[in-house]
Design a protein around this motif. Sequence first.
Motif, short mmCIF file in Angstrom:
data_model
loop_
_atom_site.label_atom_id
_atom_site.label_comp_id
_atom_site.label_asym_id
_atom_site.label_seq_id
_atom_site.Cartn_x
_atom_site.Cartn_y
_atom_site.Cartn_z
N UNK A 106 0.83 -1.20 0.00
CA UNK A 106 0.00 0.00 0.00
C UNK A 106 0.86 1.25 0.00
N UNK A 107 1.93 1.25 0.78
CA UNK A 107 2.84 2.39 0.77
C UNK A 107 3.45 2.63 -0.59
N UNK A 108 3.79 1.55 -1.32
CA UNK A 108 4.36 1.69 -2.66
C UNK A 108 3.35 2.33 -3.61
N UNK A 109 2.08 1.88 -3.56
CA UNK A 109 1.09 2.42 -4.48
C UNK A 109 0.75 3.87 -4.17
N UNK A 110 0.68 4.22 -2.89
CA UNK A 110 0.42 5.62 -2.54
C UNK A 110 1.60 6.50 -2.95
N UNK A 112 0.47 10.71 -10.13
CA UNK A 112 -0.87 11.25 -10.34
C UNK A 112 -0.98 12.67 -9.80
N UNK A 113 -0.33 12.93 -8.66
CA UNK A 113 -0.29 14.25 -8.04
C UNK A 113 -1.70 14.78 -7.74
N UNK A 114 -2.51 13.89 -7.17
CA UNK A 114 -3.84 14.28 -6.69
C UNK A 114 -4.03 13.69 -5.29
N UNK A 115 -5.10 14.06 -4.64
CA UNK A 115 -5.46 13.37 -3.41
C UNK A 115 -5.72 11.90 -3.73
N UNK A 116 -5.52 11.04 -2.74
CA UNK A 116 -5.72 9.61 -2.95
C UNK A 116 -6.67 9.07 -1.89
N UNK A 117 -7.33 7.98 -2.25
CA UNK A 117 -8.19 7.28 -1.30
C UNK A 117 -7.72 5.84 -1.20
N UNK A 118 -7.52 5.38 0.03
CA UNK A 118 -7.07 4.02 0.27
C UNK A 118 -8.24 3.23 0.85
#
Length: 878
Positions: free
Chosen positions: A47-51, A58-64
Amino acid sequence: MGDHDPRQTVTRRLPLTPRSAASARRFVRAALPGVPAELADTAEFLAGELVTNAVLHARTEVEVAVRVRDGGVRVAVSDERPHLAPVPHRCFPCAGAGQGLALVERLASRHGVDTGERCKTVWFELSPDGPPPSPSAWRTGEAPPTGDGKVTLVDVPGALYTASLQHRHALMRELALASPTGDGTGVRPEDLATAHDVNNAISAWVADAMDEQPSEAGIRSLSLRVPADAVPAVRTLRRVLRLAEEAAREERLLTLPALPRCLLFQEWLFDQITDQLTGGHPTAWTVVPRDPGISSSELVPWEPGHVRAGRVPTIAADEDNRIIAANGPAADLLGWETDELLGRKITTLIPEHLRRRHIAAFSSLLLTGQTRIVGRSVPLPALHRDGHVVPVRLLIQTQETADGRTVFVAQLIPRAAASAESPATPGTSGQATARPLDEGKAPAPPQRRARTSGTEAGMSPVERFSLLADVAAALSNTLYLDAGLRHVARLLTRQLADWCAVDLFTDPSQVERVCLVQRDPGAARTAEYEGPLPPVSETARGPLARALRGAGPLLLTEAPPASQAENALDAHHLALLRRLGTGSAVVAPLRARQEIFGALTLARAEGRRPFTEEDLSLTEDLVRGIALGVDNARLYQATRSIAERLQRSLLPALPDVDNLQLAARYAASSTTAQVGGDWYDSFVLPSGGTAVVIGDVTGHNLDAAIAMSQLRSMLRGIAVDRQEPPEMVLRRLDLANHSLYREATATCLYGIVKCSADGSWELTHSSAGHLPPLLTTREGDTRYLEEGAGLLLGMDPEMPRRTAHDRLPADSTLLLYTDGLIERRDESLDDALARLRRHTAALARASLDTFCDELLIRLGADSADDIAVLALRPASPG
């Protein structure tokens, strides 16, 4: 979180900040309270790698989102750029960063990407039973192109592309992380965003091309599908990377700047994309002009076997300054066993007074990307194991391993044996994918061929004559036999054969393969077939053994019978034929002056037009020319060896004088025969003074060396017998020279250094057309001692000469030198003398050994003339 429904999906929204990666890891860990530790650890890590990828690219907010079901775990990371698909970088294990998607592929049971109108979700699932093998589900590429474009990259070296890719992504990653802090790189946010996108797109374009055009070769050509409107974005990326490189060189970034060859390759890559999208034509990487420090003569990825198989003393070191490969000649030269050198710091082989300089230069190379001596022939001392120094000419080239790491390959050519042209880097033979001779299947044809007439059809008379002339020229235009033979082998593989081997006797029963060259690089590694071969025993009956006894040319149209593989030499040759997929071959002896001293093997792969009886006459002409060239080269080397021993015998041991330090250096030209007329001398006179001499006889050959030895001996005799002022000694020397050798001309400076009763030192000297001595005080003040100048020897022995008297301050340095140290083409003598003053001033307080070695390193690299240097330094009174 402890009492939540394990089948429920829990989510968290994270801002666009580097801290979000750590927040995502903590969130995932907290969402998996009852999951086995191994599964939870893996989910947290991935998960840390994908974020991290989402923040960087992507340089946007992310949702996990995290969900647990049936003992398994599903983690999904969403961003707001649906058109930007994941881009695996195809990195090697040592790449460090940039492997997030590859790690997901390896560790997850399932993975993929879902794209909607407003967001993109990258997800993975972990099973308690572990990840079963599954193909990648990533989709590479950018938004659908606005128009179709095609870019062809010709002769892409895989290792160099990997090195460029890794460095490019490292710079972009650091720019993305540093940009919120306002680091002052000068990169605008909108340009950084564009550069990030197109940088990832280029990686995707190349990765797709590599998937569609698989190859085991180290060099291949790629056809990229590129959006036709990509030119502005690529130019923005180039501009951003140049600013990043500048920041890296100024140490404002953690990422080190690119080495010159990597930087040049990157510029070539961008040029190919922009030029071809605007109507230009492809330009192969292999024909791009290069500076000496960024040579790419070795396009095959570097391997330790390339060094071990070489006959030139060679050592390879990594970016940590540690020796990773060495061959026997290098170990013998420096008094070590080969295995003992591996893992040691390269400073083990550098004299102590030059170690600090090496560390500073090496650090500067890594920090600035600017080379000082890479690609240049530099005279300097190496350190023998027993502590004495070994004069060598050092030639360093950078190469890349298959996984993109940089290797520094150094050839240490003994100073008295330096060649007129740089010997080929070990391993420059190409390598081609091949099948055994008895498999019956032809290997894939090479991607690029310079000429087909020599391999698919008979050669025309003009082509035949041209090939014979080129072979003769290759051997006659080199003073270094191995380099000439490798050049010949490359000619033959381009026009006549798919691979070529040259074997030479080193003693009556021992043969060494001096070169093995193939038409195209590939996966068939041949290092084990180079170097010393099994002995030529009486039981050897194979084609190579027969040729080495004088039979042939022998035509091979099928595999030798198994009965011929019982002897070690026969088995070795048969294994090589099979390894390289040989369909037919010709093995011919090399013979000159009734002596057989080697063999030539020419081979074609299965599926090509085989050699026939008609080709034997051409082979006979070729081996006759090659044999003559080898014989002449060996005769020349024998003559040169005698001259070198003469030259060394004429370089005297300096006297041991109280309170007076003396140091001297001699470096033969890097571009001429290795003997010449430069000399230095010093000896103690019966009167107590110390004589110092520097001279230069016109010419760079054995005649000049002989004339120099006679002048040196006459001067010694006159100076010791007469003990007259320097102008009288030179006048008598000129008279003797004129009587014995009327056509010989030379420059010479003769001086006497004495210490007076009050402890002060004085130089009395006279010059016969020689360059003026340079005096440098301890404080760095410099001046040339120009008095006492006169005509050179051999012009007018009756012309009166003058003597000059100069005081030598304590701890000052007096330098006598020949013109090879300073003279450069297209430069005035005044500029050359001014440059020498600057260097001696900078070295005023260095030890005398460091003073001399530094001058050779700084001014003697690639010198087209011999160099002799004599320096002395009087001590303080008392």
